[in-house]
Enzyme design. Structure first.
Site, PDB file in Angstrom:
ATOM      1  N   HIS A  88      39.944  42.770  64.785  1.00 56.59           N
ATOM      2  CA  HIS A  88      39.817  43.623  63.635  1.00 56.59           C
ATOM      3  C   HIS A  88      40.984  43.142  62.734  1.00 56.59           C
ATOM      4  CE1 HIS A  88      42.431  46.143  66.045  1.00 56.59           C
ATOM      5  NE2 HIS A  88      43.115  46.184  65.145  1.00 56.59           N
TER       6      HIS A  88
HETATM    7  C1  T46 Z   1      45.424  47.839  67.223  1.00 56.81           C
HETATM    8  C2  T46 Z   1      45.249  47.548  68.629  1.00 56.81           C
HETATM    9  C3  T46 Z   1      46.135  46.735  69.461  1.00 56.81           C
HETATM   10  C4  T46 Z   1      42.953  57.271  67.562  1.00 56.81           C
HETATM   11  O1  T46 Z   1      42.177  58.516  67.303  1.00 56.81           O
HETATM   12  N1  T46 Z   1      44.099  57.220  67.107  1.00 56.81           N
HETATM   13  C5  T46 Z   1      44.784  56.089  66.858  1.00 56.81           C
HETATM   14  O2  T46 Z   1      45.858  56.093  66.500  1.00 56.81           O
HETATM   15  C6  T46 Z   1      44.479  54.966  67.707  1.00 56.81           C
HETATM   16  C7  T46 Z   1      45.205  53.800  67.719  1.00 56.81           C
HETATM   17  C8  T46 Z   1      43.028  54.876  68.013  1.00 56.81           C
HETATM   18  N2  T46 Z   1      42.442  56.232  68.102  1.00 56.81           N
HETATM   19  C9  T46 Z   1      41.061  56.379  68.867  1.00 56.81           C
HETATM   20  C10 T46 Z   1      40.001  55.616  68.080  1.00 56.81           C
HETATM   21  C11 T46 Z   1      39.008  55.184  69.169  1.00 56.81           C
HETATM   22  O3  T46 Z   1      38.011  56.067  69.548  1.00 56.81           O
HETATM   23  O4  T46 Z   1      41.155  55.421  70.106  1.00 56.81           O
HETATM   24  C12 T46 Z   1      39.857  54.806  70.509  1.00 56.81           C
HETATM   25  C13 T46 Z   1      40.221  53.451  70.667  1.00 56.81           C
HETATM   26  O5  T46 Z   1      40.789  53.078  69.278  1.00 56.81           O
HETATM   27  P1  T46 Z   1      40.157  51.326  68.747  1.00 56.81           P
HETATM   28  O6  T46 Z   1      38.713  51.426  68.805  1.00 56.81           O
HETATM   29  O7  T46 Z   1      40.856  51.254  67.313  1.00 56.81           O
HETATM   30  O8  T46 Z   1      40.993  50.605  69.741  1.00 56.81           O
HETATM   31  P2  T46 Z   1      41.126  48.939  69.558  1.00 56.81           P
HETATM   32  O9  T46 Z   1      41.884  48.373  70.737  1.00 56.81           O
HETATM   33  O10 T46 Z   1      40.194  48.273  68.711  1.00 56.81           O
HETATM   34  O11 T46 Z   1      42.600  48.892  68.509  1.00 56.81           O
HETATM   35  C14 T46 Z   1      43.709  49.615  68.666  1.00 56.81           C
HETATM   36  C15 T46 Z   1      44.396  50.103  67.556  1.00 56.81           C
HETATM   37  O12 T46 Z   1      43.268  50.893  66.604  1.00 56.81           O
HETATM   38  C16 T46 Z   1      44.567  48.639  66.463  1.00 56.81           C
HETATM   39  O13 T46 Z   1      45.171  49.264  65.395  1.00 56.81           O
HETATM   40  O14 T46 Z   1      46.400  46.848  66.697  1.00 56.81           O
HETATM   41  O15 T46 Z   1      44.606  48.686  69.415  1.00 56.81           O
END
Ligand code: T46
Length: 138
Positions: A52
């Site tokens: 992303h």
């Molecule tokens: C990044 C990589 C390393 C929240 O509710 N609040 C938050 O601050 C974060 C980071 C996540 N979440 C929830 C949203 C999703 O339901 O946690 C779940 C997993 O998050 P996400 O799908 O965004 O995970 P990644 O691995 O795609 O990305 C995350 C960060 O969002 C991103 O900024 O740099 O980890």
């Protein structure tokens, strides 16, 4: 490419058994105000994550334990940074596509972010990211 690899402040302790201290201060050591901190843990070697870009969010990525490769793409070229020391800090400006590869079990990825969590601020489709970069360049 819009990132900075920092050498974070490390305090030397006289007794190695006391471990290390590394620190950074919002808006002093990093170029943004921190609104959010999160970390990814209990990981397995070989895990790929990311895929992303952020439209607004600035981030400091650091890996206090283990080894994690961060592959960056700005829409024109790709570069890779290895976070394999607690003193390395990677500042990512907005507008970079990233993929992360965990090279050791239990490597911890910590992130200090400039924005509160907002799913609308993410681009999660690579073609959409390329369109976004091209539109910004016009
Ligand atoms: C990044 C990589 C390393 C929240 O509710 N609040 C938050 O601050 C974060 C980071 C996540 N979440 C929830 C949203 C999703 O339901 O946690 C779940 C997993 O998050 P996400 O799908 O965004 O995970 P990644 O691995 O795609 O990305 C995350 C960060 O969002 C991103 O900024 O740099 O980890």
């Amino acid at each position: 490419m819009k990132y900075d690899l920092l050498n974070l402040n490390a305090v030397k302790k006289d007794n190695p058994a006391d471990g290390g201290i590394t620190y950074f201060e919002s808006e002093k050591d990093i170029p943004f105000k921190i609104r959010r901190v999160y970390y990814i843990f209990k990981t397995q070697e070989g895990m790929h994550r990311g895929f992303h870009a952020h439209k607004l969010n600035w981030q400091l990525l650091f890996c206090p334990m283990g080894s994690i490769e961060i592959i960056l793409n700005d829409g024109k070229e790709t570069e890779s940074v290895l976070l394999d020391s607690p003193s390395k800090g990677l500042v990512l400006h907005p507008g970079l596509w990233r993929e992360m590869i965990w090279h050791k079990n239990d490597s911890i990825l910590c992130v200090a972010a400039s924005e509160y969590y907002d799913p609308d601020e993410y681009i999660r489709d690579f073609d959409e990211f390329i369109d976004y970069v091209n539109r910004k360049d016009q």
